[in-house]
Scaffold this active site. Structure first.
Site, PDB file in Angstrom:
ATOM      1  N   ASP A 182     -26.690  39.881  32.591  1.00 35.96           N
ATOM      2  CA  ASP A 182     -25.840  38.718  32.202  1.00 35.96           C
ATOM      3  C   ASP A 182     -25.667  37.711  33.240  1.00 35.96           C
ATOM      4  O   ASP A 182     -25.517  38.367  34.319  1.00 35.96           O
ATOM      5  CB  ASP A 182     -24.604  39.398  31.588  1.00 35.96           C
ATOM      6  CG  ASP A 182     -23.789  38.534  30.404  1.00 35.96           C
ATOM      7  OD1 ASP A 182     -24.433  37.550  30.208  1.00 35.96           O
ATOM      8  OD2 ASP A 182     -22.718  38.811  30.252  1.00 35.96           O
TER       9      ASP A 182
ATOM     10  N   GLY B 109     -26.240  32.021  33.079  1.00 34.55           N
ATOM     11  CA  GLY B 109     -25.426  30.642  32.749  1.00 34.55           C
ATOM     12  C   GLY B 109     -24.311  30.212  33.784  1.00 34.55           C
ATOM     13  O   GLY B 109     -24.255  29.177  34.375  1.00 34.55           O
TER      14      GLY B 109
ATOM     15  N   ARG C  29     -27.962  25.522  32.463  1.00 31.68           N
ATOM     16  CA  ARG C  29     -28.316  27.023  32.364  1.00 31.68           C
ATOM     17  C   ARG C  29     -29.619  27.457  32.341  1.00 31.68           C
ATOM     18  O   ARG C  29     -29.904  28.696  32.889  1.00 31.68           O
ATOM     19  CB  ARG C  29     -27.577  27.206  30.833  1.00 31.68           C
ATOM     20  CG  ARG C  29     -26.072  27.100  30.700  1.00 31.68           C
ATOM     21  CD  ARG C  29     -25.813  27.295  29.696  1.00 31.68           C
ATOM     22  NE  ARG C  29     -26.181  28.497  28.738  1.00 31.68           N
ATOM     23  CZ  ARG C  29     -25.205  29.833  29.008  1.00 31.68           C
ATOM     24  NH1 ARG C  29     -24.090  29.718  29.766  1.00 31.68           N
ATOM     25  NH2 ARG C  29     -25.887  30.951  28.578  1.00 31.68           N
TER      26      ARG C  29
ATOM     27  N   GLU D  23     -27.511  38.131  18.351  1.00 29.33           N
ATOM     28  CA  GLU D  23     -26.457  37.507  18.410  1.00 29.33           C
ATOM     29  C   GLU D  23     -26.812  36.092  19.247  1.00 29.33           C
ATOM     30  O   GLU D  23     -26.062  35.174  18.919  1.00 29.33           O
ATOM     31  CB  GLU D  23     -25.090  38.142  18.855  1.00 29.33           C
ATOM     32  CG  GLU D  23     -24.439  38.823  17.988  1.00 29.33           C
ATOM     33  CD  GLU D  23     -25.254  40.287  17.812  1.00 29.33           C
ATOM     34  OE1 GLU D  23     -25.767  40.760  18.622  1.00 29.33           O
ATOM     35  OE2 GLU D  23     -25.326  41.014  16.706  1.00 29.33           O
ATOM     36  N   ASN D  24     -27.529  36.098  20.004  1.00 28.21           N
ATOM     37  CA  ASN D  24     -28.019  35.040  20.702  1.00 28.21           C
ATOM     38  C   ASN D  24     -28.720  33.918  20.191  1.00 28.21           C
ATOM     39  O   ASN D  24     -28.579  32.735  20.797  1.00 28.21           O
ATOM     40  CB  ASN D  24     -28.907  35.289  21.870  1.00 28.21           C
ATOM     41  CG  ASN D  24     -28.298  36.430  23.157  1.00 28.21           C
ATOM     42  OD1 ASN D  24     -28.915  37.147  23.672  1.00 28.21           O
ATOM     43  ND2 ASN D  24     -26.987  35.823  23.440  1.00 28.21           N
ATOM     44  N   TRP D  25     -28.925  34.112  18.760  1.00 32.85           N
ATOM     45  CA  TRP D  25     -29.477  32.955  18.007  1.00 32.85           C
ATOM     46  C   TRP D  25     -28.441  31.740  17.593  1.00 32.85           C
ATOM     47  O   TRP D  25     -28.582  30.805  17.403  1.00 32.85           O
ATOM     48  CB  TRP D  25     -30.022  33.435  16.591  1.00 32.85           C
ATOM     49  CG  TRP D  25     -31.232  34.379  16.755  1.00 32.85           C
ATOM     50  CD1 TRP D  25     -31.354  35.657  16.409  1.00 32.85           C
ATOM     51  CD2 TRP D  25     -32.718  34.020  16.919  1.00 32.85           C
ATOM     52  NE1 TRP D  25     -32.361  36.192  16.696  1.00 32.85           N
ATOM     53  CE2 TRP D  25     -33.427  35.078  16.967  1.00 32.85           C
ATOM     54  CE3 TRP D  25     -33.135  32.578  17.152  1.00 32.85           C
ATOM     55  CZ2 TRP D  25     -34.664  35.080  17.075  1.00 32.85           C
ATOM     56  CZ3 TRP D  25     -34.654  32.606  17.613  1.00 32.85           C
ATOM     57  CH2 TRP D  25     -35.170  33.925  17.700  1.00 32.85           C
TER      58      TRP D  25
ATOM     59  N   ARG E 240     -18.714  45.186  28.307  1.00 30.68           N
ATOM     60  CA  ARG E 240     -19.076  45.473  26.940  1.00 30.68           C
ATOM     61  C   ARG E 240     -20.315  45.792  26.951  1.00 30.68           C
ATOM     62  O   ARG E 240     -21.288  45.452  27.572  1.00 30.68           O
ATOM     63  CB  ARG E 240     -18.432  44.472  26.293  1.00 30.68           C
ATOM     64  CG  ARG E 240     -18.743  43.046  26.542  1.00 30.68           C
ATOM     65  CD  ARG E 240     -18.304  41.927  25.381  1.00 30.68           C
ATOM     66  NE  ARG E 240     -18.668  40.698  25.928  1.00 30.68           N
ATOM     67  CZ  ARG E 240     -18.010  39.639  26.733  1.00 30.68           C
ATOM     68  NH1 ARG E 240     -16.842  40.096  27.133  1.00 30.68           N
ATOM     69  NH2 ARG E 240     -18.409  38.639  27.007  1.00 30.68           N
ATOM     70  N   LEU E 241     -20.565  46.357  25.740  1.00 28.73           N
ATOM     71  CA  LEU E 241     -21.925  46.484  25.337  1.00 28.73           C
ATOM     72  C   LEU E 241     -22.780  45.599  24.704  1.00 28.73           C
ATOM     73  O   LEU E 241     -23.871  45.442  24.638  1.00 28.73           O
ATOM     74  CB  LEU E 241     -21.927  47.861  24.521  1.00 28.73           C
ATOM     75  CG  LEU E 241     -22.179  49.188  25.173  1.00 28.73           C
ATOM     76  CD1 LEU E 241     -22.378  50.438  23.942  1.00 28.73           C
ATOM     77  CD2 LEU E 241     -23.599  49.334  26.024  1.00 28.73           C
ATOM     78  N   SER E 242     -22.088  44.508  23.910  1.00 28.95           N
ATOM     79  CA  SER E 242     -22.682  43.482  23.287  1.00 28.95           C
ATOM     80  C   SER E 242     -23.785  43.926  22.398  1.00 28.95           C
ATOM     81  O   SER E 242     -24.930  43.392  22.458  1.00 28.95           O
ATOM     82  CB  SER E 242     -23.077  42.451  24.028  1.00 28.95           C
ATOM     83  OG  SER E 242     -22.123  42.126  25.001  1.00 28.95           O
TER      84      SER E 242
ATOM     85  N   GLU F 148     -23.698  56.926  31.297  1.00 31.07           N
ATOM     86  CA  GLU F 148     -22.704  56.621  32.625  1.00 31.07           C
ATOM     87  C   GLU F 148     -22.912  54.962  32.332  1.00 31.07           C
ATOM     88  O   GLU F 148     -23.888  54.426  32.333  1.00 31.07           O
ATOM     89  CB  GLU F 148     -23.247  57.191  33.742  1.00 31.07           C
ATOM     90  CG  GLU F 148     -23.187  58.483  33.982  1.00 31.07           C
ATOM     91  CD  GLU F 148     -21.905  59.178  33.650  1.00 31.07           C
ATOM     92  OE1 GLU F 148     -20.889  58.565  34.309  1.00 31.07           O
ATOM     93  OE2 GLU F 148     -21.825  60.158  32.989  1.00 31.07           O
TER      94      GLU F 148
HETATM   95  C1  IPE Z   1     -25.769  40.236  25.974  1.00 38.93           C
HETATM   96  O1  IPE Z   1     -25.447  38.971  26.756  1.00 38.93           O
HETATM   97  C2  IPE Z   1     -27.336  39.961  25.701  1.00 38.93           C
HETATM   98  C3  IPE Z   1     -28.051  39.804  26.858  1.00 38.93           C
HETATM   99  C4  IPE Z   1     -28.101  39.849  27.882  1.00 38.93           C
HETATM  100  C5  IPE Z   1     -29.730  39.393  26.408  1.00 38.93           C
HETATM  101  P1  IPE Z   1     -24.427  38.015  26.103  1.00 38.93           P
HETATM  102  O2  IPE Z   1     -24.295  36.774  27.084  1.00 38.93           O
HETATM  103  O3  IPE Z   1     -25.079  37.505  24.957  1.00 38.93           O
HETATM  104  O4  IPE Z   1     -23.283  38.599  25.515  1.00 38.93           O
HETATM  105  P2  IPE Z   1     -21.732  38.275  25.078  1.00 38.93           P
HETATM  106  O5  IPE Z   1     -21.830  37.249  23.983  1.00 38.93           O
HETATM  107  O6  IPE Z   1     -20.941  37.602  26.308  1.00 38.93           O
HETATM  108  O7  IPE Z   1     -21.161  39.502  24.647  1.00 38.93           O
HETATM  109  C1  IPE Z   2     -27.992  36.487  30.138  1.00 37.97           C
HETATM  110  O1  IPE Z   2     -27.017  35.317  30.727  1.00 37.97           O
HETATM  111  C2  IPE Z   2     -29.042  35.913  29.413  1.00 37.97           C
HETATM  112  C3  IPE Z   2     -29.185  36.040  27.851  1.00 37.97           C
HETATM  113  C4  IPE Z   2     -28.153  36.343  27.109  1.00 37.97           C
HETATM  114  C5  IPE Z   2     -30.507  35.491  27.423  1.00 37.97           C
HETATM  115  P1  IPE Z   2     -26.256  34.340  29.927  1.00 37.97           P
HETATM  116  O2  IPE Z   2     -26.951  33.242  29.416  1.00 37.97           O
HETATM  117  O3  IPE Z   2     -25.433  35.093  28.911  1.00 37.97           O
HETATM  118  O4  IPE Z   2     -25.313  33.931  31.034  1.00 37.97           O
HETATM  119  P2  IPE Z   2     -23.768  33.648  30.823  1.00 37.97           P
HETATM  120  O5  IPE Z   2     -23.114  35.037  30.492  1.00 37.97           O
HETATM  121  O6  IPE Z   2     -23.400  32.545  29.912  1.00 37.97           O
HETATM  122  O7  IPE Z   2     -23.333  33.478  32.210  1.00 37.97           O
HETATM  123 MG    MG Z   3     -23.759  36.123  28.776  1.00 42.29          MG
END
Ligand code: IPE
Ligand code: IPE
Ligand code: MG
Length: 258
Positions: free
Chosen positions: A35, A38, A48, A82-84, A209-211, A222
């Site tokens: 994570d 962005g 991003r 959820e990333n969609w 969090r686990l997302s 752990e």
């Molecule tokens: C979790 O990160 C998913 C991936 C790293 C692929 P997100 O950025 O989508 O999680 P949230 O929305 O902050 O919980």
């Molecule tokens: C993780 O980075 C990559 C994916 C979820 C694909 P993010 O894109 O979630 O980056 P932040 O959390 O917005 O900084």
């Molecule tokens: Mg993220």
């Protein structure tokens, strides 16, 4: 030795293998929530997408470190169900980046005896990406090194529901009785069948969090969190997490030392 590993110098090849940690204290299965791409990009005044590209370089180095350590399984969260919800342009970019990544890296992974697998709803990806994923899986299917498991279009709740549906169908067909659905049999129907449970979850970028990642498989895992954004997560950070894990006592509900 410790200073050498955690110093600013890049990690020399095979240095990781020299970590003075007993093999039996190493995690078998490390799962990483990559994570902060962005936020990293924003912090540098970039789009991003630049962060996602930088994240791919980090992934290359972390997989190499897992290979040096001879880890059994490295699972990475690449794209969640959820990333969609993200803007179309970002989703399209990520899909193209996965395809490019496989195209560019699969030969090297294969040479390093890595066995790649994908978990999640792969069948909902673009036809081009599905083809790439299947190609990489079949190319490396007989490899015996690190199991590199990539979660794409993956959601833990979705995986558990799909597994329940599969077992329900078997019950309906009379091939399974409801009592035969146990934690052990359930596990063998998950996307991660054949893989051991997760020992260590690493999440970068400060959120704790686990997302929706590996909800079943992390029951006794752990956790290790760091403020570092994924593009800045170096092999030394990975080793720091593993060293921390190696010093922990896992009780699994039992009593210390018993
Ligand atoms: C979790 O990160 C998913 C991936 C790293 C692929 P997100 O950025 O989508 O999680 P949230 O929305 O902050 O919980
Ligand atoms: C993780 O980075 C990559 C994916 C979820 C694909 P993010 O894109 O979630 O980056 P932040 O959390 O917005 O900084
Ligand atoms: Mg993220």
């Amino acid at each position: 030795m410790w200073k050498k590993i955690f110093g600013k110098a890049p990690l020399p090849k095979n240095e990781a293998a020299l970590l003075d940690i007993e093999r039996s204290r190493l995690p078998r299965h490390v799962a990483v929530i990559m994570d902060g791409n962005g936020r990293w990009a924003k912090g540098q005044g970039f789009l991003r997408t630049v962060g996602h590209r930088a994240g791919v370089d980090t992934l290359h180095d972390i997989l190499d470190t897992a290979i040096d350590l001879k880890l059994e399984v490295l699972t990475v969260y690449a794209f969640s169900t959820e990333n969609w919800k993200r803007p179309h342009e970002e989703v399209d970019f990520l899909m193209r980046l996965f395809s490019e990544y496989l195209d560019k890296e699969e030969r090297e992974m294969h040479e390093k005896n890595v066995r790649i697998r994908f978990i999640g709803r792969v069948d909902e990806l673009t036809p081009e990406l599905i083809q790439r994923v299947r190609h990489a899986e079949s190319l490396m299917k007989d490899n015996t090194g690190v199991n590199f498991c990539v979660a794409v279009n993956y959601g833990g709740q979705d995986e558990i529901c799909r597994t329940a549906q599969e077992l329900a169908r078997k019950v309906q067909e009379g091939a399974l009785s409801p009592e035969e659905i146990t934690p052990e049999s359930f596990e063998t129907a998950l996307d991660t069948k054949e893989l051991p449970p997760v020992d260590l979850v690493i999440r970068t970028s400060g959120d704790m969090r686990l997302s929706n990642f590996l909800l079943w498989q992390t029951a006794y895992a752990e956790f290790w969190f760091t403020e570092t954004n994924w593009p800045d997560f170096k092999p030394a950070c990975f080793l720091e997490a593993i060293r921390d894990y190696a010093g922990r006592e896992r009780r699994f509900g039992g009593i210390k030392g018993k």
